[in-house]
Design an enzyme around this catalytic site. Structure first.
Site, short mmCIF file in Angstrom:
data_model
loop_
_atom_site.label_atom_id
_atom_site.label_comp_id
_atom_site.label_asym_id
_atom_site.label_seq_id
_atom_site.Cartn_x
_atom_site.Cartn_y
_atom_site.Cartn_z
N HIS A 172 -11.47 19.79 36.55
CA HIS A 172 -10.51 19.81 37.67
C HIS A 172 -10.80 20.97 38.64
O HIS A 172 -9.93 21.79 38.92
CB HIS A 172 -9.07 19.89 37.14
N ARG A 190 -6.63 11.79 40.32
CA ARG A 190 -5.85 12.07 39.13
C ARG A 190 -6.40 11.21 37.99
O ARG A 190 -6.83 10.07 38.20
CB ARG A 190 -4.37 11.73 39.34
P1 NDP Z 1 -2.81 12.45 51.39
O1 NDP Z 1 -1.39 12.17 51.10
O2 NDP Z 1 -3.16 13.24 52.60
O3 NDP Z 1 -3.60 11.06 51.49
C1 NDP Z 1 -3.38 10.01 50.62
C2 NDP Z 1 -4.16 8.81 51.11
O4 NDP Z 1 -4.05 7.77 50.11
C3 NDP Z 1 -3.62 8.23 52.41
O5 NDP Z 1 -4.66 7.79 53.22
C4 NDP Z 1 -2.77 7.05 51.94
O6 NDP Z 1 -2.65 5.99 52.87
C5 NDP Z 1 -3.60 6.58 50.76
N1 NDP Z 1 -2.78 5.78 49.85
C6 NDP Z 1 -1.68 6.12 49.16
N2 NDP Z 1 -1.21 5.08 48.46
C7 NDP Z 1 -2.04 4.04 48.71
C8 NDP Z 1 -2.07 2.69 48.32
N3 NDP Z 1 -1.14 2.17 47.49
N4 NDP Z 1 -3.04 1.90 48.79
C9 NDP Z 1 -3.99 2.39 49.65
N5 NDP Z 1 -4.02 3.67 50.07
C10 NDP Z 1 -3.05 4.48 49.61
O7 NDP Z 1 -3.42 13.14 50.09
P2 NDP Z 1 -4.64 14.17 50.01
O8 NDP Z 1 -5.80 13.58 50.69
O9 NDP Z 1 -4.21 15.53 50.40
O10 NDP Z 1 -4.87 14.21 48.42
C11 NDP Z 1 -5.14 13.05 47.69
C12 NDP Z 1 -5.09 13.34 46.21
O11 NDP Z 1 -6.23 14.08 45.81
C13 NDP Z 1 -3.93 14.21 45.76
O12 NDP Z 1 -2.75 13.44 45.63
C14 NDP Z 1 -4.42 14.74 44.44
O13 NDP Z 1 -4.06 13.85 43.42
C15 NDP Z 1 -5.94 14.74 44.59
N6 NDP Z 1 -6.48 16.11 44.65
C16 NDP Z 1 -7.37 16.51 43.67
C17 NDP Z 1 -7.94 17.76 43.71
C18 NDP Z 1 -8.96 18.18 42.71
O14 NDP Z 1 -9.35 19.35 42.68
N7 NDP Z 1 -9.46 17.29 41.88
C19 NDP Z 1 -7.57 18.72 44.76
C20 NDP Z 1 -6.69 18.18 45.75
C21 NDP Z 1 -6.15 16.93 45.70
P3 NDP Z 1 -1.88 6.20 54.26
O15 NDP Z 1 -2.83 7.04 55.09
O16 NDP Z 1 -1.73 4.83 54.78
O17 NDP Z 1 -0.60 6.91 53.93
C1 OXD Z 2 -4.05 19.35 43.87
C2 OXD Z 2 -5.02 19.59 42.82
O1 OXD Z 2 -3.45 18.29 43.90
O2 OXD Z 2 -5.52 20.71 42.73
O3 OXD Z 2 -3.86 20.24 44.72
O4 OXD Z 2 -5.32 18.69 42.04
#
Ligand code: NDP
Ligand code: OXD
Length: 309
Positions: A272, A224
Site C-alpha cells: 500500500h 482497494r
Molecule cells: P475520485 O473520487 O476523485 O475518483 C473516483 C472515480 O471513480 C471517478 O471518476 C468516479 O466517476 C469513478 N467511479 C466511482 N464509482 C464508479 C462506478 N460505479 N462506475 C464507474 N466509475 C465509478 O477518487 P481518487 O481518484 O482520488 O481515488 C480513487 C481511489 O484510489 C480512492 O478511493 C482510494 O481507494 C484509492 N487510493 C489508493 C492509494 C494507494 O496508495 N494505493 C492512494 C490514494 C487513493 P465519476 O467521475 O463519474 O464520479
Molecule cells: C488513500 C490511500 O486512500 O492512501 O489515501 O489509500
C-alpha cells in the site's frame, strides 16, 4: 477552533507536528486525549474507533486525511450528520502516476525477464510492442485516474478511462457507465483499477471481468483490496490467460504471511505504497478545510455518503 486529530499511521506524529505548525490558529487535540469533547468543531480521522464521535456534540465537519473514504464510511463508529471532506492532493496523484507508470514500463519492456537472465549471465534480446500499440484501460477517472492517464498518454500508450458519469478529459479517450465496462476491459492490454470502494465497485475484478481481458494482459490494482476477488485472480493466472498482476492493496492489510499472493510468480505485491500521502501538502489541504469550516464557507472535495465516495 478546537480540532481533534487521529492519524493511525507509522508517521502519525509527523502529521500532528505538521498540523500544529501549519494550523497555529487552531487548537489541535490528539485522540484519545480530548479534555472537552463538546467543544470540538472539526475532526480529522481515517478509521475512527467506535466511540470516537460519541461526545463530539459541536462537530461541524469531518476531514479524511487521505483520498479514499470507504474505511470511514464502513467503520463501526456512528457517523454524525455533518459534511465529510477528503484529500484531493496533486502530489498524491503524481505519486500514483509514478507507481502505475513504473509497473506498466516494467511489464511492457520485460525488465523482470532481463533481471532473471542476468542471474544466469544470459545475453538475449527480446523484441517488444510500441507503446502506441498497448491499450490501457483505467477504471476510475478521478484525481488519481486522470493523473495516471495523462502520464501514460505522455509516453504514448493508448489510454481509455472509465467513470460513472460522462467525462471530458482533454486529449484522453473516455467512456462511462456500466454498459461500457466489459467492452473496455476486453480491449485493455493493461487494466488499472483506481476506483473508490463502494457498493457498486466491490468485487468488480472478478471471474467475469478478468475473463474478458485479452490474453497476456496485466492487472494493476492500486485502489482497494476488496475490488478484487482473489480466488478469481488466482484462477485466471493459473489458467495462463492473464499475464500478471500488480497489487498494492489488500482486503486485510498487512497481507497475511501465508497468502499465496506473496509467492505467486506472476504477482507483484507492494505494501500500500502506490501513493503515500504527503504530510506537508496533505496538512496544507486540511488547514484550508479547517479555515473554511471556521468561516462557514462551502467546503471543497465533499464526499457524497450515498454514493460512497
Ligand atoms: P475520485 O473520487 O476523485 O475518483 C473516483 C472515480 O471513480 C471517478 O471518476 C468516479 O466517476 C469513478 N467511479 C466511482 N464509482 C464508479 C462506478 N460505479 N462506475 C464507474 N466509475 C465509478 O477518487 P481518487 O481518484 O482520488 O481515488 C480513487 C481511489 O484510489 C480512492 O478511493 C482510494 O481507494 C484509492 N487510493 C489508493 C492509494 C494507494 O496508495 N494505493 C492512494 C490514494 C487513493 P465519476 O467521475 O463519474 O464520479
Ligand atoms: C488513500 C490511500 O486512500 O492512501 O489515501 O489509500
Amino acid at each position: 477552533m478546537q480540532v481533534l486529530a487521529d492519524f493511525p499511521w507509522e508517521n502519525g506524529a509527523e502529521w500532528v507536528d505538521e498540523l500544529r505548525r501549519q494550523a497555529a490558529a487552531h487548537r489541535i487535540h490528539v485522540w484519545p486525549d480530548v479534555p472537552a469533547p463538546e467543544r470540538i468543531e472539526a475532526a480529522i480521522v481515517w478509521t475512527p474507533s467506535t466511540d470516537f464521535f460519541a461526545a463530539l456534540t459541536s462537530l461541524r465537519a469531518i476531514i479524511v486525511p487521505g483520498a479514499g473514504v470507504d474505511q470511514l464510511l464502513r467503520s463501526r463508529a456512528a457517523l454524525p450528520d455533518v459534511p465529510i471532506v477528503r484529500l484531493a492532493d496533486p502530489v498524491m496523484a503524481t505519486r500514483m502516476a509514478e507507481y502505475v507508470l513504473a509497473m506498466v514500463l516494467d511489464h511492457h519492456r520485460d525488465f523482470g525477464r532481463y533481471r532473471a537472465q542476468q542471474g544466469d549471465a544470459v545475453w538475449a534480446r527480446h523484441f517488444h510492442a510500441d507503446a502506441a500499440d498497448i491499450r490501457i484501460g483505467i477504471l476510475g477517472m478521478g484525481v488519481m485516474g486522470v493523473a495516471v492517464a495523462r502520464h501514460l498518454q505522455a509516453i504514448g500508450y493508448a489510454v481509455t478511462g472509465w467513470s460513472r458519469s460522462d467525462k471530458t478529459v482533454l486529449g484522453i479517450d473516455t467512456v462511462a457507465g456500466e454498459a461500457a465496462l466489459l467492452p473496455l476491459i476486453a480491449r485493455s492490454d493493461v487494466l488499472v483499477c483506481l476506483l473508490p470502494l463502494t457498493e457498486a465497485t466491490r468485487g468488480i475484478l472478478n471471474l467475469e471481468t478478468l475473463g474478458v481481458l485479452p490474453e497476456g494482459a496485466l492487472l494493476i490494482n492500486a485502489a482497494r483490496g476488496a475490488h478484487l476477488v482473489v480466488p478469481d485472480l488466482l484462477a485466471a493466472l493459473d489458467q495462463g490467460k492473464l499475464g500478471g498482476a500488480v497489487l498494492d492493496v489488500f482486503e486485510d492489510e498487512p497481507l497475511a504471511k501465508d497468502s499465496p499472493l506473496w509467492r505467486h510468480p506472476a504477482v507483484t505485491v507492494t505494501p500500500h505504497i502506490a501513493s503515500l500521502s504527503n504530510p506537508v501538502t496533505g496538512v496544507r489541504q486540511i488547514v484550508q478545510a479547517l479555515d473554511r469550516i471556521e468561516a462557514g464557507e462551502p467546503l471543497d472535495h465533499r464526499v457524497d455518503p450515498s454514493a460512497g465516495y
